[in-house]
Design a protein around this motif. Sequence first.
Motif, PDB file in Angstrom:
ATOM      1  N   GLY B  74    -130.771 -71.712 -16.458  1.00  0.00           N
ATOM      2  CA  GLY B  74    -131.257 -70.633 -15.619  1.00  0.00           C
ATOM      3  C   GLY B  74    -130.322 -70.400 -14.450  1.00  0.00           C
ATOM      4  O   GLY B  74    -130.698 -69.892 -13.404  1.00  0.00           O
ATOM      5  N   LEU B  75    -129.081 -70.755 -14.662  1.00  0.00           N
ATOM      6  CA  LEU B  75    -128.067 -70.688 -13.633  1.00  0.00           C
ATOM      7  C   LEU B  75    -127.884 -69.283 -13.077  1.00  0.00           C
ATOM      8  O   LEU B  75    -127.510 -69.094 -11.926  1.00  0.00           O
ATOM      9  N   VAL B  76    -128.161 -68.305 -13.922  1.00  0.00           N
ATOM     10  CA  VAL B  76    -127.956 -66.920 -13.535  1.00  0.00           C
ATOM     11  C   VAL B  76    -128.763 -66.563 -12.284  1.00  0.00           C
ATOM     12  O   VAL B  76    -128.438 -65.623 -11.555  1.00  0.00           O
ATOM     13  N   ALA B  77    -129.806 -67.359 -12.010  1.00  0.00           N
ATOM     14  CA  ALA B  77    -130.655 -67.082 -10.850  1.00  0.00           C
ATOM     15  C   ALA B  77    -129.881 -67.229  -9.541  1.00  0.00           C
ATOM     16  O   ALA B  77    -130.294 -66.723  -8.506  1.00  0.00           O
ATOM     17  N   MET B  78    -128.762 -67.934  -9.610  1.00  0.00           N
ATOM     18  CA  MET B  78    -127.986 -68.111  -8.394  1.00  0.00           C
ATOM     19  C   MET B  78    -127.301 -66.826  -7.955  1.00  0.00           C
ATOM     20  O   MET B  78    -126.947 -66.662  -6.801  1.00  0.00           O
ATOM     21  N   THR B  79    -127.075 -65.948  -8.891  1.00  0.00           N
ATOM     22  CA  THR B  79    -126.448 -64.685  -8.528  1.00  0.00           C
ATOM     23  C   THR B  79    -127.536 -63.715  -8.102  1.00  0.00           C
ATOM     24  O   THR B  79    -128.693 -63.869  -8.470  1.00  0.00           O
ATOM     25  N   SER B  80    -127.172 -62.725  -7.365  1.00  0.00           N
ATOM     26  CA  SER B  80    -128.182 -61.837  -6.804  1.00  0.00           C
ATOM     27  C   SER B  80    -128.966 -61.110  -7.886  1.00  0.00           C
ATOM     28  O   SER B  80    -128.560 -61.052  -9.039  1.00  0.00           O
ATOM     29  N   ALA B  81    -130.077 -60.592  -7.489  1.00  0.00           N
ATOM     30  CA  ALA B  81    -131.115 -60.059  -8.372  1.00  0.00           C
ATOM     31  C   ALA B  81    -130.635 -59.705  -9.772  1.00  0.00           C
ATOM     32  O   ALA B  81    -129.805 -58.849  -9.968  1.00  0.00           O
ATOM     33  N   SER B  82    -131.224 -60.350 -10.729  1.00  0.00           N
ATOM     34  CA  SER B  82    -130.794 -60.225 -12.104  1.00  0.00           C
ATOM     35  C   SER B  82    -131.916 -60.730 -12.998  1.00  0.00           C
ATOM     36  O   SER B  82    -132.943 -61.196 -12.516  1.00  0.00           O
ATOM     37  N   THR B  83    -131.738 -60.657 -14.312  1.00  0.00           N
ATOM     38  CA  THR B  83    -132.764 -61.161 -15.217  1.00  0.00           C
ATOM     39  C   THR B  83    -132.177 -62.232 -16.127  1.00  0.00           C
ATOM     40  O   THR B  83    -130.981 -62.253 -16.371  1.00  0.00           O
ATOM     41  N   TRP B  99    -135.205 -74.902  -8.086  1.00  0.00           N
ATOM     42  CA  TRP B  99    -135.159 -74.271  -6.785  1.00  0.00           C
ATOM     43  C   TRP B  99    -135.221 -72.764  -6.983  1.00  0.00           C
ATOM     44  O   TRP B  99    -134.729 -72.241  -8.008  1.00  0.00           O
ATOM     45  N   THR B 100    -135.777 -72.078  -6.040  1.00  0.00           N
ATOM     46  CA  THR B 100    -135.735 -70.622  -6.109  1.00  0.00           C
ATOM     47  C   THR B 100    -134.363 -70.156  -5.644  1.00  0.00           C
ATOM     48  O   THR B 100    -133.587 -70.926  -5.087  1.00  0.00           O
ATOM     49  N   ARG B 101    -134.077 -68.901  -5.892  1.00  0.00           N
ATOM     50  CA  ARG B 101    -132.765 -68.389  -5.519  1.00  0.00           C
ATOM     51  C   ARG B 101    -132.545 -68.517  -4.011  1.00  0.00           C
ATOM     52  O   ARG B 101    -131.484 -68.945  -3.569  1.00  0.00           O
ATOM     53  N   ILE B 102    -133.557 -68.153  -3.243  1.00  0.00           N
ATOM     54  CA  ILE B 102    -133.451 -68.242  -1.784  1.00  0.00           C
ATOM     55  C   ILE B 102    -133.095 -69.665  -1.358  1.00  0.00           C
ATOM     56  O   ILE B 102    -132.175 -69.892  -0.572  1.00  0.00           O
ATOM     57  N   GLU B 103    -133.845 -70.599  -1.902  1.00  0.00           N
ATOM     58  CA  GLU B 103    -133.586 -71.996  -1.550  1.00  0.00           C
ATOM     59  C   GLU B 103    -132.176 -72.404  -1.934  1.00  0.00           C
ATOM     60  O   GLU B 103    -131.456 -73.041  -1.161  1.00  0.00           O
ATOM     61  N   MET B 104    -131.798 -72.007  -3.134  1.00  0.00           N
ATOM     62  CA  MET B 104    -130.469 -72.379  -3.640  1.00  0.00           C
ATOM     63  C   MET B 104    -129.372 -71.814  -2.743  1.00  0.00           C
ATOM     64  O   MET B 104    -128.393 -72.502  -2.440  1.00  0.00           O
ATOM     65  N   MET B 105    -129.566 -70.582  -2.335  1.00  0.00           N
ATOM     66  CA  MET B 105    -128.575 -69.933  -1.466  1.00  0.00           C
ATOM     67  C   MET B 105    -128.327 -70.774  -0.218  1.00  0.00           C
ATOM     68  O   MET B 105    -127.189 -71.041   0.155  1.00  0.00           O
ATOM     69  N   SER B 106    -129.409 -71.192   0.418  1.00  0.00           N
ATOM     70  CA  SER B 106    -129.224 -71.920   1.671  1.00  0.00           C
ATOM     71  C   SER B 106    -128.622 -73.298   1.402  1.00  0.00           C
ATOM     72  O   SER B 106    -127.859 -73.823   2.218  1.00  0.00           O
TER      73      SER B 106
END
Lengths: 223, 223
Positions: B74-83, B99-106
């Motif tokens: 589910g690595l794609v979740a790291m990039t901005s809004a996508s499916t 982790w959610t994308r937000i969490e991962m970003m930080s």
Amino acid sequence: MKIPLFHDLCQDDVLPLIESAHEKQLLAGEIFYFQGDTAESMYVLIKGRVKLSQIGQDGKQALIEVIKPTRLFGLVAMTSASTYPVTAQAAMESNAIYWTRIEMMSLVMREPKLAMNAMRIMADQLQEIQDRFRQVTTLRVEQRLANTLMRLAANSGKRVKEGILIDHILSRQDLAEMSGTTLYTASRTLSQWHGQQLVIAGREKVIIRNPHGLARIIEQFPG
Amino acid sequence: MKIPLFHDLCQDDVLPLIESAHEKQLLAGEIFYFQGDTAESMYVLIKGRVKLSQIGQDGKQALIEVIKPTRLFGLVAMTSASTYPVTAQAAMESNAIYWTRIEMMSLVMREPKLAMNAMRIMADQLQEIQDRFRQVTTLRVEQRLANTLMRLAANSGKRVKEGILIDHILSRQDLAEMSGTTLYTASRTLSQWHGQQLVIAGREKVIIRNPHGLARIIEQFPG
DNA sequence: CGCTACGTTGACGTCCCTCAATTTCGGTGG
DNA sequence: CCACCGAAATTGAGGGACGTCAACGTAGCG
């Protein structure tokens, strides 16, 4: 010129990045890098067309994609010591800027968004190739070829008066390698479609005349 | 437990990362996410097996890969809004942290190496799928199936007294979907190899008895 | 002990690959 | 401008790999 790698960066940040890049000019047929070479540099195409293809021990090759300006290639060089998974060959006189891995690393440290953009680009590529993998295992040649044409039209289509011109120089062989078939079957299929007014098939050239017709071919059940 | 995503980070940095993660337990057959869902979270498998598969409008699907613990998905979740480009289904009782994308970003901001590791993982995936794409377009079924088995053996092989057991529960259908063929051809081919002592083909189980023999099949010319 | 999902095997058809012969196209030089 | 050459493309014939359908066997599980 909008470069996806620099998406979301402001002009002031981008200029020094570009200035720090090296440049490479290649004639048609020349090679940026070979599959298996140690991946030292990451490129952004500025002018021309570049073919990314993969070759097996048996000599047979698959054409992964044809790149046009602003696209990033050789992205794998950003990860630690590794080799290029494909060969990048100029399909015409081409012009690219590039950074070595070391340089890129330090740029990323200064500008973390670069890593994000790079990941996004890789994610997109991954998605596309996974899609094509499924297609090649589940669809018939006709449908795969139609898919290839539609995909090419979507990102390199150019409106001309007869329809949508695919703005690459692609032989039947190239189309075959992109679709997972042979030169002969590709030729036959295009001839047939030409007869049905779906496309205009010329020498190293395809114009899509009836996109809807191609779409119907893609959707029809295999059986 | 060594987790590729955390490669090169020291223990002290890793612990808070893991503690900040959420946890998800799934039974066999349950779904982490569906292809097409908006990509919100990135997972690391801790226990069990997860199948990543892609499905087309026609309903036919391709099995991209089977994941075992420590792998990222589910690595794609790291990039901005996508499916999500694939569906992730637990093949048995499974356990993942995410982790959610937000969490991962930080997290990435605090620890840029994470982005590097993630890119390395994506690059590897890309390389593998490109390779399989070429195989499916240039090799015959026998060779593709042999390739699939060897690849599975390489990253999920387990020495047992009869040979190398592929440590997944894989039906003939699964193997077929990984190799780009049908249930029937896969079954036939395995039966044949069983007869030649190349493998032991059991119910949802394959043991490789003679890796060298399979390698020879892969190398032989298609014609 | 029977149900269900998985697996095997045979028969048949067809898609498409292969090989070979020609034709067409585009560029080059006389 | 035309003749010529090589590369690209077309087209036909033939065959083989493999997909499809159907029937049956078998292992695991409640």
